[in-house]
Motif scaffolding. Structure first.
Motif, mmCIF file in Angstrom:
data_model
loop_
_atom_site.group_PDB
_atom_site.id
_atom_site.type_symbol
_atom_site.label_atom_id
_atom_site.label_comp_id
_atom_site.label_asym_id
_atom_site.label_seq_id
_atom_site.Cartn_x
_atom_site.Cartn_y
_atom_site.Cartn_z
ATOM 1 N N UNK A 1 0.296 -1.302 -0.223
ATOM 2 C CA UNK A 1 -0.278 0.078 0.305
ATOM 3 C C UNK A 1 1.200 1.673 0.035
ATOM 4 N N UNK A 2 1.742 1.081 0.342
ATOM 5 C CA UNK A 2 2.404 3.008 0.514
ATOM 6 C C UNK A 2 3.819 2.785 -0.790
ATOM 7 N N UNK A 3 3.848 2.108 -1.064
ATOM 8 C CA UNK A 3 4.363 1.293 -2.657
ATOM 9 C C UNK A 3 3.742 2.105 -3.577
ATOM 10 N N UNK A 4 2.035 2.422 -3.458
ATOM 11 C CA UNK A 4 1.567 2.834 -4.518
ATOM 12 C C UNK A 4 1.605 4.214 -4.169
ATOM 13 N N UNK A 5 2.180 4.973 -3.219
ATOM 14 C CA UNK A 5 2.624 6.496 -3.440
ATOM 15 C C UNK A 5 3.110 7.093 -4.807
ATOM 16 N N UNK A 6 4.621 5.876 -4.767
ATOM 17 C CA UNK A 6 5.268 5.880 -5.793
ATOM 18 C C UNK A 6 4.692 6.644 -7.102
ATOM 19 N N UNK A 7 4.029 5.271 -7.888
ATOM 20 C CA UNK A 7 3.376 5.775 -9.059
ATOM 21 C C UNK A 7 2.107 6.771 -9.311
ATOM 22 N N UNK A 8 1.919 7.926 -7.845
ATOM 23 C CA UNK A 8 0.765 8.599 -7.269
ATOM 24 C C UNK A 8 1.837 9.846 -7.851
ATOM 25 N N UNK A 9 2.975 9.871 -6.718
ATOM 26 C CA UNK A 9 3.465 11.321 -7.375
ATOM 27 C C UNK A 9 4.141 11.603 -8.817
ATOM 28 N N UNK A 10 4.669 9.753 -9.127
ATOM 29 C CA UNK A 10 5.120 10.180 -10.625
ATOM 30 C C UNK A 10 3.778 10.571 -11.270
ATOM 31 N N UNK A 11 2.975 9.791 -11.503
ATOM 32 C CA UNK A 11 1.776 10.318 -12.745
ATOM 33 C C UNK A 11 1.427 11.542 -12.273
ATOM 34 N N UNK A 12 1.662 12.200 -11.294
ATOM 35 C CA UNK A 12 1.104 13.738 -11.530
ATOM 36 C C UNK A 12 2.729 14.648 -11.759
ATOM 37 N N UNK A 13 3.479 14.168 -11.505
ATOM 38 C CA UNK A 13 4.743 15.206 -11.760
ATOM 39 C C UNK A 13 4.599 14.836 -13.650
ATOM 40 N N UNK A 14 4.202 13.407 -14.469
ATOM 41 C CA UNK A 14 3.824 13.498 -15.782
ATOM 42 C C UNK A 14 2.661 13.996 -16.331
ATOM 43 N N UNK B 1 2.170 1.640 -25.935
ATOM 44 C CA UNK B 1 0.431 2.243 -25.453
ATOM 45 C C UNK B 1 0.635 1.993 -23.915
ATOM 46 N N UNK B 2 1.101 1.858 -23.426
ATOM 47 C CA UNK B 2 0.236 1.506 -21.508
ATOM 48 C C UNK B 2 1.134 2.857 -21.243
ATOM 49 N N UNK B 3 0.534 3.478 -20.200
ATOM 50 C CA UNK B 3 0.596 4.569 -19.536
ATOM 51 C C UNK B 3 1.993 4.290 -18.471
ATOM 52 N N UNK B 4 3.480 5.122 -18.461
ATOM 53 C CA UNK B 4 4.360 4.906 -18.147
ATOM 54 C C UNK B 4 3.911 4.573 -16.930
ATOM 55 N N UNK B 5 2.961 5.520 -16.109
ATOM 56 C CA UNK B 5 2.791 4.944 -14.390
ATOM 57 C C UNK B 5 2.429 3.406 -14.066
ATOM 58 N N UNK B 6 1.613 3.050 -14.988
ATOM 59 C CA UNK B 6 1.793 1.538 -14.733
ATOM 60 C C UNK B 6 2.576 0.455 -15.429
ATOM 61 N N UNK B 7 3.401 0.698 -16.441
ATOM 62 C CA UNK B 7 5.320 -0.071 -15.841
ATOM 63 C C UNK B 7 5.767 0.354 -14.773
ATOM 64 N N UNK B 8 5.450 1.624 -14.455
ATOM 65 C CA UNK B 8 6.141 1.713 -13.174
ATOM 66 C C UNK B 8 6.140 0.661 -11.966
ATOM 67 N N UNK B 9 4.904 0.785 -11.830
ATOM 68 C CA UNK B 9 4.602 -0.218 -10.813
ATOM 69 C C UNK B 9 4.762 -1.728 -11.377
ATOM 70 N N UNK B 10 4.985 -2.395 -12.609
ATOM 71 C CA UNK B 10 4.916 -3.431 -12.845
ATOM 72 C C UNK B 10 6.805 -3.136 -12.678
ATOM 73 N N UNK B 11 7.436 -2.540 -12.600
ATOM 74 C CA UNK B 11 9.191 -3.105 -12.607
ATOM 75 C C UNK B 11 8.810 -2.657 -10.807
ATOM 76 N N UNK B 12 8.553 -2.038 -10.131
ATOM 77 C CA UNK B 12 8.423 -1.872 -8.917
ATOM 78 C C UNK B 12 8.546 -3.042 -7.988
ATOM 79 N N UNK B 13 7.013 -3.963 -8.305
ATOM 80 C CA UNK B 13 6.297 -4.828 -8.280
ATOM 81 C C UNK B 13 7.585 -6.229 -8.423
ATOM 82 N N UNK B 14 8.109 -5.811 -9.479
ATOM 83 C CA UNK B 14 9.160 -7.470 -9.914
ATOM 84 C C UNK B 14 9.813 -6.770 -9.242
#
Length: 503
Positions: free
Chosen positions: A18-31, A122-135
């Motif tokens: 749950x705490x890790x989801x704030x990272x794509x939150x901030x990144x998505x807002x920045x882009x 075609x996938x948003x970068x925020x989703x790719x960031x989440x995939x990479x973080x989970x890996x």
């Protein structure tokens, strides 16, 4: 003891997710991807709040079977947690089914790296960031579980080390070596986090200096250290950055696949590092196999009269070496110069050889999957000794007590695991064949999933299979195979041991 230290291990995992989801939150807002940012923010707050409530409700629950509870928590993490992690991407991508999102998260969490997305661009970068973080977090979880849970239970490759040192692997008292509550997990996490995070940060900075942009460097660093191979683009993991980036990646891949980097007890002794059999075997394979492939391509190049000079030969040799290293560490990516090697000779990709490398895997207590190099080394030493006895039946083997143990007890345990690994491949093949997949493709998918080498389908298969085009039954079978390959059959078999459940 503080209340939060009595929380079950699974609660910690949910809270961190749950705490890790704030990272794509901030990144998505920045882009400017505010839709993804809001979604990850809402899910992160909800999951974090739920984890706190569950933890408080279970804080006073006294768990007596610590070995059982920790091992069950790891199994539950890989089975249940992906259903939580996939919520943001399923909601963000309406065309993606829940099963497709679950498959994506299982693949990421087990560091397999297989994806249901046919066109990642075609996938948003925020989703790719989440995939990479989970890996990346999945790789951390694997090493943490190996050092804090599997090592005391003598599973996950540690049974070979116990046999070498004269202990009975998987003995009845092995579970008692776990500290009370989560003390051992917390102590191991404090030792592991600076190393795992430091390697990732160092690789990120070096990739930036080598020419990659910030987003690509971050995803590549996480993909390499976790050996997941998850990036936001198709093709070589280095992209168009050149050979310098691949050389940097190769160094860190060796570190990620070598267990002594993360295991403090082995890293303290410099002599232990120099004598580490897994590292020596990894480097030996890295010299022998690319050399064999280079000669193969060299002969092919002579036949077509297309040697192309020293520069092209060097690029072909490096492309072979990097690709072999990538499969041996179960990352499964290919070099940007692999096409050069093929164009140089006109020969096809040796898919069977890459399957064998992926099945061999990396070191014990590393982020790499597969059989593990220590088990392969034990079988190798036993095979050498048996060939010696064919010519000299009355000979007495030397090299010390440790070598004699690894040739006897170590080889026996490694052989048992090898049979379980092959049996798992056979069962997965049959299950996939029942869904309508031909046997050759079923075997390739089974090996790729069980060894956690998802991106390797592009080289192993003549016509790569799109995971998103598979049936629901096939995707569920592959999910189970990926989890089995990540946890290993011995860990699951330990759950059926009556002494393991005895209070």
């Amino acid at each position: 003891m503080l209340p939060w230290r009595r929380f079950p291990f699974f609660v910690y995992v949910i809270a961190v997710s749950g705490a890790a989801m704030f990272v794509p939150t901030f990144y998505g807002a920045s882009v400017g991807d505010f839709a993804s940012a809001r979604l990850f923010l809402y899910c992160g707050v909800l999951i974090l709040f739920s984890a706190v409530l569950i933890g408080l409700s279970l804080a006073n629950r006294h768990v007596r079977g610590h070995a059982r509870s920790h091992l069950l928590a790891i199994v539950a993490t890989f089975v249940v947690l992906p259903a939580i992690l996939c919520i943001p991407i399923v909601v963000r991508l309406p065309a993606l089914s829940f099963l497709g999102g679950y498959f994506e998260m299982v693949s990421s969490l087990t560091t397999t790296g297989a994806t249901v997305f046919s066109n990642p661009n075609v996938i948003p970068e925020t989703i790719h960031l989440w995939r990479g973080m989970i890996g990346w977090m999945g790789g951390y979880l694997i090493v943490l579980a190996a050092l804090a849970i599997m090592a005391p239970l003598d599973i996950g490759g540690f049974e070979i080390r116990s046999a070498i040192h004269g202990a009975q692997a998987g003995g009845a008292n092995s579970g008692q070596r776990l500290l009370q509550g989560g003390d051992r997990l917390l102590r191991t996490a404090r030792q592991l986090t600076p190393i795992y995070g430091g390697l990732t940060a160092l690789l990120f900075l070096m990739l930036l200096f080598a020419g990659q942009d910030g987003f690509s460097a971050a995803l590549t660093a996480m993909a390499v250290i976790s050996t997941s191979g998850i990036t936001h683009m198709s093709g070589p993991i280095s992209g168009d950055s050149g050979m310098l980036v691949e050389m940097v990646i190769a160094v860190f891949l060796i570190c990620a696949a070598s267990g002594f980097v993360f295991d403090a007890s082995r890293r303290r002794n410099p002599r232990e590092v120099r004598r580490d059999v897994e590292l020596r075997m990894l480097l030996s394979i890295l010299m022998i196999v690319p050399g064999f492939l280079f000669i193969r391509h060299f002969i092919g190049a002579i036949e077509v009269e297309a040697l192309g000079g020293f520069s092209q030969a060097f690029e072909a040799a490096w492309g072979l070496m990097f690709t072999v290293l990538s499969f041996l560490t179960t990352m499964g990516g290919q070099s940007a110069f692999w096409d050069t090697a093929q164009a140089w000779s006109g020969l096809e990709t040796p898919g069977l050889l890459f399957m064998a490398l992926a099945a061999m895997g990396g070191g014990v207590a590393s982020t790499a999957g597969g059989i593990k190099l220590l088990r392969v080394y034990a079988l190798y030493k036993h095979g050498i000794r048996e060939m010696e006895r064919l010519t000299l039946p009355n000979s007495v083997a030397g090299a010390g007590q440790a070598q004699r143990r690894i040739r006897r007890e170590g080889a026996f345990i490694a052989w048992v695991f090898l049979m379980l690994f092959l049996l798992s491949i056979a069962v997965s093949m049959l299950a996939l064949a029942l869904t309508g997949i031909d046997m050759v493709t079923a075997m390739q998918l089974a090996v790729v999933s069980l060894s956690n080498t998802g991106p390797g389908v592009t080289l192993i298969m003549e016509t790569p299979v799109l995971f998103g085009s598979l049936s629901s039954e096939a995707q569920l079978i592959l999910c189970a195979t990926m989890i089995l390959g990540r946890l290993e059959a011995l860990a699951l078999i330990a759950l059926f041991d009556p002494t393991f459940w005895r209070r």
